[in-house]
Write a protein that holds these residues in place. Structure first.
Motif, PDB file in Angstrom:
ATOM      1  N   LEU A 159      -3.517   5.839  29.889  1.00 33.82           N
ATOM      2  CA  LEU A 159      -4.144   4.646  29.324  1.00 33.82           C
ATOM      3  C   LEU A 159      -5.374   5.006  28.500  1.00 33.82           C
ATOM      4  N   ASN A 160      -6.213   5.954  29.017  1.00 32.87           N
ATOM      5  CA  ASN A 160      -7.409   6.351  28.266  1.00 32.87           C
ATOM      6  C   ASN A 160      -7.034   7.041  26.956  1.00 32.87           C
ATOM      7  N   ALA A 161      -6.013   7.874  27.004  1.00 29.67           N
ATOM      8  CA  ALA A 161      -5.559   8.543  25.782  1.00 29.67           C
ATOM      9  C   ALA A 161      -5.000   7.523  24.785  1.00 29.67           C
ATOM     10  N   LEU A 162      -4.292   6.518  25.304  1.00 31.33           N
ATOM     11  CA  LEU A 162      -3.729   5.479  24.446  1.00 31.33           C
ATOM     12  C   LEU A 162      -4.834   4.667  23.770  1.00 31.33           C
ATOM     13  N   ASP A 163      -5.845   4.266  24.529  1.00 33.89           N
ATOM     14  CA  ASP A 163      -6.964   3.511  23.950  1.00 33.89           C
ATOM     15  C   ASP A 163      -7.701   4.342  22.898  1.00 33.89           C
ATOM     16  N   ALA A 164      -7.900   5.625  23.171  1.00 34.43           N
ATOM     17  CA  ALA A 164      -8.594   6.492  22.225  1.00 34.43           C
ATOM     18  C   ALA A 164      -7.795   6.620  20.924  1.00 34.43           C
ATOM     19  N   GLN A 165      -6.473   6.695  21.057  1.00 37.58           N
ATOM     20  CA  GLN A 165      -5.636   6.809  19.864  1.00 37.58           C
ATOM     21  C   GLN A 165      -5.673   5.520  19.043  1.00 37.58           C
ATOM     22  N   ARG A 166      -5.624   4.387  19.703  1.00 33.30           N
ATOM     23  CA  ARG A 166      -5.719   3.112  18.997  1.00 33.30           C
ATOM     24  C   ARG A 166      -7.059   2.968  18.291  1.00 33.30           C
ATOM     25  N   TYR A 186       4.843  10.002  22.859  1.00 31.91           N
ATOM     26  CA  TYR A 186       5.933   9.290  23.535  1.00 31.91           C
ATOM     27  C   TYR A 186       6.929  10.282  24.134  1.00 31.91           C
ATOM     28  N   ALA A 187       7.230  11.335  23.374  1.00 31.96           N
ATOM     29  CA  ALA A 187       8.166  12.351  23.894  1.00 31.96           C
ATOM     30  C   ALA A 187       7.589  13.004  25.143  1.00 31.96           C
ATOM     31  N   LEU A 188       6.288  13.260  25.143  1.00 31.91           N
ATOM     32  CA  LEU A 188       5.641  13.868  26.305  1.00 31.91           C
ATOM     33  C   LEU A 188       5.686  12.930  27.511  1.00 31.91           C
ATOM     34  N   TYR A 205     -10.654  10.910  20.962  1.00 27.19           N
ATOM     35  CA  TYR A 205      -9.200  11.000  21.084  1.00 27.19           C
ATOM     36  C   TYR A 205      -8.777  12.418  21.469  1.00 27.19           C
ATOM     37  N   VAL A 206      -9.387  13.408  20.832  1.00 28.83           N
ATOM     38  CA  VAL A 206      -9.037  14.802  21.150  1.00 28.83           C
ATOM     39  C   VAL A 206      -9.312  15.092  22.623  1.00 28.83           C
ATOM     40  N   LEU A 207     -10.456  14.635  23.117  1.00 30.08           N
ATOM     41  CA  LEU A 207     -10.811  14.879  24.523  1.00 30.08           C
ATOM     42  C   LEU A 207      -9.875  14.120  25.466  1.00 30.08           C
ATOM     43  N   ALA A 208      -9.612  12.833  25.150  1.00 30.50           N
ATOM     44  CA  ALA A 208      -8.758  12.018  26.025  1.00 30.50           C
ATOM     45  C   ALA A 208      -7.337  12.563  26.066  1.00 30.50           C
ATOM     46  N   ARG A 220      -2.998  15.561  28.870  1.00 31.77           N
ATOM     47  CA  ARG A 220      -2.013  16.633  28.872  1.00 31.77           C
ATOM     48  C   ARG A 220      -2.254  17.621  30.022  1.00 31.77           C
ATOM     49  N   GLU A 221      -3.544  17.727  30.405  1.00 32.30           N
ATOM     50  CA  GLU A 221      -3.863  18.630  31.514  1.00 32.30           C
ATOM     51  C   GLU A 221      -3.715  17.947  32.868  1.00 32.30           C
ATOM     52  N   GLY A 222      -3.378  16.644  32.836  1.00 30.58           N
ATOM     53  CA  GLY A 222      -3.175  15.916  34.086  1.00 30.58           C
ATOM     54  C   GLY A 222      -4.446  15.486  34.761  1.00 30.58           C
ATOM     55  N   VAL A 223      -5.569  15.532  34.023  1.00 31.38           N
ATOM     56  CA  VAL A 223      -6.857  15.160  34.617  1.00 31.38           C
ATOM     57  C   VAL A 223      -7.086  13.652  34.541  1.00 31.38           C
TER      58      VAL A 223
END
Length: 470
Positions: free
Chosen positions: A425-432, A201-203, A410-413, A418-421
């Motif tokens: 949303l994909n990172a959020l779904d992976a974390q959930r 969230y901070a990011l 999750y690590v990949l997403a 973070r690299e802007g690729v």
């Protein structure tokens, strides 16, 4: 031989005569279950019992169980019920012998002159002392012995009830302890997830402030933080409740170190639990043994109800001394005795005896149904436990692989975001998905170890069965 000695000899002989028994011959009802455990592997015959000290291998859990066996109030009540039933049996057993009592009495009476045989006022005194018994029943038809046998079986029944409470308590303490460990592990996952999502969230907020991320990204990131906060509060509450439940079961306050978190994976139990054949349940399950003793008690009560149709013979006898002068009470020639046999023959009681016999027979049929139902319940519990044992092991393996896959995803997403690729949303779904998989893995491991505990309980535990064959 004097008349008194002759009658005393006859009395002793009558008291020693053993009567017949009208209790029906007991036949154990047929077990209404199959000879195998369905689709489960064939069990080993005469499988040895495993004591709980060997089944549970955690020192902390064994200490909790030990304290619960010493302090739990339900178990204490069950033990007191045994004492109560034993006292009731002793009361019934006392009816087999006469109650001999010593007595002494004195009486004074004034008779006015117009009622006196001598025409003068009279004052009379009478003193007596002796020993004897009243209304002692000669048990020719086994009524008293049938009731005594019923009390004995009820006593055995309470012993098995106490064993049942003990086995259930051991299983409940173990399940409560494992639930606490699982919830503490879930609380740890929730805290870790919350920290990760707060970082995300901070990011996102930093990117939003730089007008790189959208307001939707910021809203979604905040939503995940709030969800994690709610999960942390939920598991925190469950941990507190789990501790309270464990304290109640153990029956005393517990030191904080007893609640130390240990991963479910480290909670070792004897997974090679010997199952035995279905017929073994008749010897080891305390609830089945309790139901069988209840059945035997009802069977004995039929004998008592049958005996009510026959004559009953009772004896009242006493011997001692009597005198009009207290000082001469124990002098020679003041001896006195009485012997009063009586017989009671039932002729008409409006069907009371037949109704009592019908009640006893129906009660016996009820206990047969209860006994067979106890067997069926026990069979289902064991069969369910066996059916779930292998499938839960397979499920844990699959769930572990799923959690590992979600972790990599999750690590990949997260890295791609973070690299802007990639989008957030994909990172959020992976974390959930990772959070959900971690929760499911802990819950599946908990279900697996609880299944083993339930199976151990279903097999009757490892308690002594020395009363099973009585």
């Amino acid at each position: 031989m004097s008349i008194f000695r002759l009658r005393a000899t006859v009395l002793v002989a009558l008291m020693g005569v053993g009567g017949c028994s009208l209790i029906p011959d007991y036949q154990r009802p047929e077990a209404p279950v199959g000879q195998g455990w369905g689709t489960s592997p064939i069990a080993q015959a005469n499988a040895p019992r495993v004591a709980w000290q060997q089944f549970f291998r955690s020192d902390a859990l064994r200490e909790l169980i030990t304290q619960a066996l010493l302090n739990n109030r339900d178990l204490r009540v069950a033990a007191l019920n045994i004492e109560k039933a034993h006292a009731q049996y002793r009361i019934s057993q006392a009816d087999l012998l006469p109650s001999i009592n010593a007595s002494g009495s004195g009486a004074s009476q004034r008779v006015p002159a117009d009622l006196s045989t001598t025409g003068d006022n009279q004052i009379t005194h009478q003193y007596s002392a002796g020993v004897g018994f009243t209304a002692y029943e000669l048990d020719f038809f086994g009524r008293v012995r049938s009731l005594n046998q019923q009390a004995l079986e009820l006593y055995f029944s309470t012993i098995q009830a106490q064993r049942s409470v003990k086995v259930a308590l051991i299983a409940e303490v173990a399940s409560a302890y494992f639930q606490l460990q699982a919830d503490q592990q879930l609380l740890g996952i929730a805290r870790k997830t919350l920290a990760s999502q707060q970082d995300s969230y901070a990011l996102v907020k930093s990117s939003y402030d730089q007008q790189i991320a959208t307001e939707l990204d910021l809203s979604q990131a905040e939503s995940t933080v709030r969800t994690a906060e709610a999960a942390q509060a939920q598991y925190g509450r469950q941990v507190a409740q789990d501790r309270n439940a464990l304290v109640l079961l153990v029956g005393k306050p517990l030191a904080p170190e007893m609640f130390a978190m240990v991963a479910i994976d480290a909670q070792a139990v004897d997974e090679q639990l010997p199952v035995g054949l279905p017929s073994d349940l008749l010897m080891y399950r305390p609830d089945i043994l309790e139901a069988e003793h209840q059945l035997k008690a009802a069977n004995a009560n039929i004998g008592a109800a049958r005996a009510a149709f026959f004559p009953s013979i009772t004896l009242t006898a006493s011997a001692g001394a009597a005198s009009a002068d207290l000082g001469q009470l124990f002098s020679g020639g003041q001896g006195t005795w009485s012997f009063v046999p009586s017989i009671n023959i039932p002729i008409f009681n409006a069907g009371r005896n037949q109704a009592n016999l019908d009640v006893a027979r129906v009660q016996s049929s009820i206990e047969v149904a209860n006994y067979q139902k106890a067997i069926q319940v026990a069979f289902r519990e064991v069969a369910d436990g066996l059916a779930a044992r292998d499938s839960l092991t397979t499920q844990v393996i699959a769930q572990t692989r799923l959690e590992q896959a979600n972790h990599r995803n999750y690590v990949l997403a997260d890295s791609r975001y973070r690299e802007g690729v990639d989008t957030y949303l994909n990172a959020l779904d992976a974390q959930r998905n990772l959070f959900s998989a971690q929760q499911s893995l802990v819950n599946t491991k908990l279900a697996r170890i609880n299944n083993l505990v339930s199976l151990y309980k279903a097999l009757g535990g490892g308690e002594s069965t020395e009363l099973a064959t009585r």
